[in-house]
Motif scaffolding. Structure first.
Motif, mmCIF file in Angstrom:
data_model
loop_
_atom_site.group_PDB
_atom_site.id
_atom_site.type_symbol
_atom_site.label_atom_id
_atom_site.label_comp_id
_atom_site.label_asym_id
_atom_site.label_seq_id
_atom_site.Cartn_x
_atom_site.Cartn_y
_atom_site.Cartn_z
ATOM 1 N N PRO A 11 -14.604 11.140 15.999
ATOM 2 C CA PRO A 11 -14.984 10.452 14.901
ATOM 3 C C PRO A 11 -14.838 11.338 13.468
ATOM 4 N N ASP A 12 -14.799 12.929 13.852
ATOM 5 C CA ASP A 12 -15.210 13.593 12.954
ATOM 6 C C ASP A 12 -13.543 14.850 13.493
ATOM 7 N N PHE A 13 -13.145 14.691 12.002
ATOM 8 C CA PHE A 13 -11.351 15.798 12.340
ATOM 9 C C PHE A 13 -11.084 15.414 11.294
ATOM 10 N N VAL A 14 -10.286 16.952 11.484
ATOM 11 C CA VAL A 14 -9.251 17.036 10.362
ATOM 12 C C VAL A 14 -7.842 17.416 10.947
ATOM 13 N N HIS A 15 -6.870 15.840 10.172
ATOM 14 C CA HIS A 15 -5.959 16.108 10.810
ATOM 15 C C HIS A 15 -4.914 16.588 9.915
ATOM 16 N N VAL A 16 -3.561 17.934 10.487
ATOM 17 C CA VAL A 16 -2.515 19.108 9.738
ATOM 18 C C VAL A 16 -1.419 18.191 10.452
ATOM 19 N N SER A 17 -1.329 17.802 9.219
ATOM 20 C CA SER A 17 0.686 17.958 9.547
ATOM 21 C C SER A 17 1.535 18.305 8.703
ATOM 22 N N ALA A 18 3.026 18.927 9.355
ATOM 23 C CA ALA A 18 3.906 19.835 8.431
ATOM 24 C C ALA A 18 4.992 19.229 9.165
ATOM 25 N N GLU A 19 5.770 19.207 7.807
ATOM 26 C CA GLU A 19 7.328 19.360 7.322
ATOM 27 C C GLU A 19 7.896 20.658 7.256
ATOM 28 N N THR A 34 1.104 -1.262 0.263
ATOM 29 C CA THR A 34 0.172 0.013 0.098
ATOM 30 C C THR A 34 0.620 1.065 0.246
ATOM 31 N N VAL A 35 0.811 1.936 -0.386
ATOM 32 C CA VAL A 35 1.298 3.523 -0.857
ATOM 33 C C VAL A 35 0.187 4.896 -0.477
ATOM 34 N N GLU A 36 1.262 5.778 1.189
ATOM 35 C CA GLU A 36 -0.692 6.035 1.138
ATOM 36 C C GLU A 36 0.233 7.583 1.886
ATOM 37 N N ASN A 37 -0.596 9.049 1.074
ATOM 38 C CA ASN A 37 -0.178 10.422 1.574
ATOM 39 C C ASN A 37 0.041 10.097 3.244
ATOM 40 N N GLU A 38 1.186 10.775 3.386
ATOM 41 C CA GLU A 38 1.496 10.521 5.356
ATOM 42 C C GLU A 38 0.909 11.856 5.669
ATOM 43 N N ALA A 39 0.600 12.320 5.130
ATOM 44 C CA ALA A 39 -0.982 12.920 6.298
ATOM 45 C C ALA A 39 -2.436 11.812 6.429
ATOM 46 N N ASN A 40 -2.820 11.630 5.484
ATOM 47 C CA ASN A 40 -4.193 10.562 5.776
ATOM 48 C C ASN A 40 -4.044 9.121 6.656
ATOM 49 N N LEU A 41 -2.703 8.848 6.718
ATOM 50 C CA LEU A 41 -1.425 7.575 7.971
ATOM 51 C C LEU A 41 -1.566 8.404 8.587
ATOM 52 N N GLY A 42 -0.917 9.190 9.175
ATOM 53 C CA GLY A 42 -0.414 10.230 10.211
ATOM 54 C C GLY A 42 -1.990 9.638 10.780
ATOM 55 N N ALA A 43 -3.330 10.903 10.283
ATOM 56 C CA ALA A 43 -4.707 10.487 10.947
ATOM 57 C C ALA A 43 -5.349 9.385 11.344
ATOM 58 N N LEU A 44 -5.147 8.052 10.895
ATOM 59 C CA LEU A 44 -5.368 6.520 10.738
ATOM 60 C C LEU A 44 -4.779 6.712 12.084
ATOM 61 N N ALA A 45 -3.780 7.066 12.480
ATOM 62 C CA ALA A 45 -2.888 6.395 13.374
ATOM 63 C C ALA A 45 -3.161 7.004 14.373
ATOM 64 N N VAL A 61 -14.350 11.098 8.783
ATOM 65 C CA VAL A 61 -15.850 11.601 8.411
ATOM 66 C C VAL A 61 -16.134 10.473 9.484
ATOM 67 N N ASP A 62 -16.440 10.178 10.632
ATOM 68 C CA ASP A 62 -17.303 9.291 11.316
ATOM 69 C C ASP A 62 -16.376 8.165 10.971
ATOM 70 N N GLY A 63 -15.253 7.783 11.181
ATOM 71 C CA GLY A 63 -14.148 7.846 11.139
ATOM 72 C C GLY A 63 -13.212 6.949 10.253
ATOM 73 N N GLN A 64 -13.537 6.998 8.770
ATOM 74 C CA GLN A 64 -13.289 6.894 7.865
ATOM 75 C C GLN A 64 -12.700 7.956 6.987
ATOM 76 N N LEU A 65 -11.393 8.201 6.136
ATOM 77 C CA LEU A 65 -11.012 8.924 5.830
ATOM 78 C C LEU A 65 -11.573 9.468 4.369
#
Length: 425
Positions: free
Chosen positions: A224-232, A198-209, A241-245
């Motif tokens: 279960p509903d949030f926005v995850h912001v990741s930066a480097e 699986t290849v995935e965007n790092e922000a998506n995987l950070g949110a799932l973590a 949304v409801d626990g799903q990307l």
């Protein structure tokens, strides 16, 4: 034989196996009657499912401590210390990392190196990553673990349902399929099969973590509903949304770094002007704080080193750095206000580098959100959603990748243990 609703007996059995395994993973050790009570099956229905998971090496049976009653103490089902492990990898602009996580969620092996990946062709980067993968898989093999799958976190856009990085501007990659370059690395030691990739965007995987990785010593998981912001170097976001990307039609949802904050601002590598990345990305903050990014990178190599430098200078009262972080928080608040008004999330989670800089970013970010977001009359909280700091920080994408690689085992325990012959996209 088809069950009501068009489902098959095989499908029902597969789902029930997954339910038993997930219950023991989350709440075990548990007796068979306790498992049955938790998932709503009879004891007789759970018994053969548990036996199959025991034979597959996913569960083990342990003696239950005596409670003072008559007779022999019973047994409990627990997750095996051996068996499948999820392999997570991260390709960063300045580092590579790999870790292995067992079914209990414990990190069993980890390796990381500093690496100048910017504008390096995918081939050399993937060869270096393959060497780290070999190191980690050899280490877990000595502990009786076998790789169940590999997930790779990348700082770029990944075509939905594929292993192709469509565009990673901070790496300089376009249309790069990672599967061929990792083919050898995704084969177990005997070379008999290829692991699911699986290849995935790092922000998506950070949110799932944030949802999947437990931490007993930290704040609770986000709602279960949030926005995850990741930066480097860059800035990405993931919408849950409801626990799903929320992935978007092409899988590109979450490109917060290229939301224009000041439309007449400086040109961006994406072709736009005034993008958030020009104000809140690592290099932008270094420059605004009076530091040269190139010199900072040479003097402080490795993952998180420049962020650590900024945090130390801010803690020491460096006025230019404090001001730069304040301005970065303002820009983030402006960009996030649009997402909050559009999506109405319960929380905004700051991850990646932002977690380490939160004390100096949060005040101006929260002020902008309060000024720019609408608030429901019954929300009970002025200024929009709760803003929290990631429990996992910069480790989020790597841990999220490792846990994502285990999902096939949790979703279909016995099939995931069977030989596979091609990457699963």
């Amino acid at each position: 034989m088809t069950a009501p609703g068009g489902d098959t007996q095989h499908g029902i059995r597969r789902r029930n196996l997954a339910r038993v395994l997930r219950t023991v993973v989350a709440q075990g050790p548990l007796s068979r009657p306790a498992v049955a009570a938790r998932i709503g099956l009879t004891r007789a229905g759970v018994a053969p499912l548990a036996d199959e998971l025991l034979r597959a090496g996913l569960l083990v049976e342990t003696a239950r401590a005596a409670t003072g009653g008559r007779g022999r103490p019973g047994s409990e089902l627990a997750v095996s210390d051996r068996g499948p492990a999820g392999i997570g990898a991260e390709i960063g602009v300045d580092h590579l990392a790999v870790c292995a996580v067992d079914l209990r969620g414990r990190v069993r092996a980890r390796a990381a190196v500093g690496a100048a990946n910017r504008h390096s062709a995918p081939g050399p980067v993937l060869r270096r990553l393959s060497a780290l993968l070999a190191e980690v898989t050899e280490e877990i093999a000595a502990e009786g673990l076998r790789p169940a799958g590999l997930a790779v976190a990348v700082p770029g856009l990944v075509a939905r349902g594929s292993t192709t990085v469509v565009h990673a501007p901070n790496l300089g990659w376009r249309a790069a399929d990672l599967a061929p370059g990792l083919a050898g690395a995704t084969a177990p030691g005997d070379g008999s099969r290829t692991l699911p990739l699986t290849v995935e965007n790092e922000a998506n995987l950070g949110a799932l973590a944030e949802l999947r990785v437990g931490r007993d010593d930290g704040p609770p998981s986000p709602p279960p509903d949030f926005v995850h912001v990741s930066a480097e170097i860059g800035i990405g976001a993931a919408v849950v949304v409801d626990g799903q990307l929320l992935r978007g039609a092409r899988g590109f949802a979450g490109e917060l770094g290229h939301v224009p904050v000041y439309p007449d601002g400086p040109a961006c590598d994406c072709g736009g002007r005034g993008c958030l990345e020009r104000y809140a990305g690592e290099e932008a903050v270094l420059r605004a704080g009076g530091l040269t990014p190139e010199r900072a990178a040479a003097a402080h190599p490795g993952p998180g080193a420049r962020i650590g430098l900024l945090a130390r200078r801010a803690a020491d009262g460096d006025a230019a750095v404090v001001r730069a972080l304040h301005e970065a928080g303002t820009a983030l608040g402006i960009a996030l206000a649009g997402a909050v008004n559009l999506l109405d999330p319960q929380a905004v989670v700051l991850g990646g580098a932002l977690a380490g800089l939160a004390p100096w970013i949060l005040p101006s970010l929260e002020r902008e959100l309060a000024l720019r977001t609408t608030v429901a009359a019954d929300s009970g909280r002025a200024g929009g959603p709760l803003v929290t700091v990631s429990r996992l920080g910069a480790d989020g994408p790597l841990l999220g990748a490792a846990h994502a690689a285990l999902q096939a085992v949790l979703d279909d325990p016995l099939h995931s243990c069977a030989p596979a012959h091609s990457p699963r996209n």
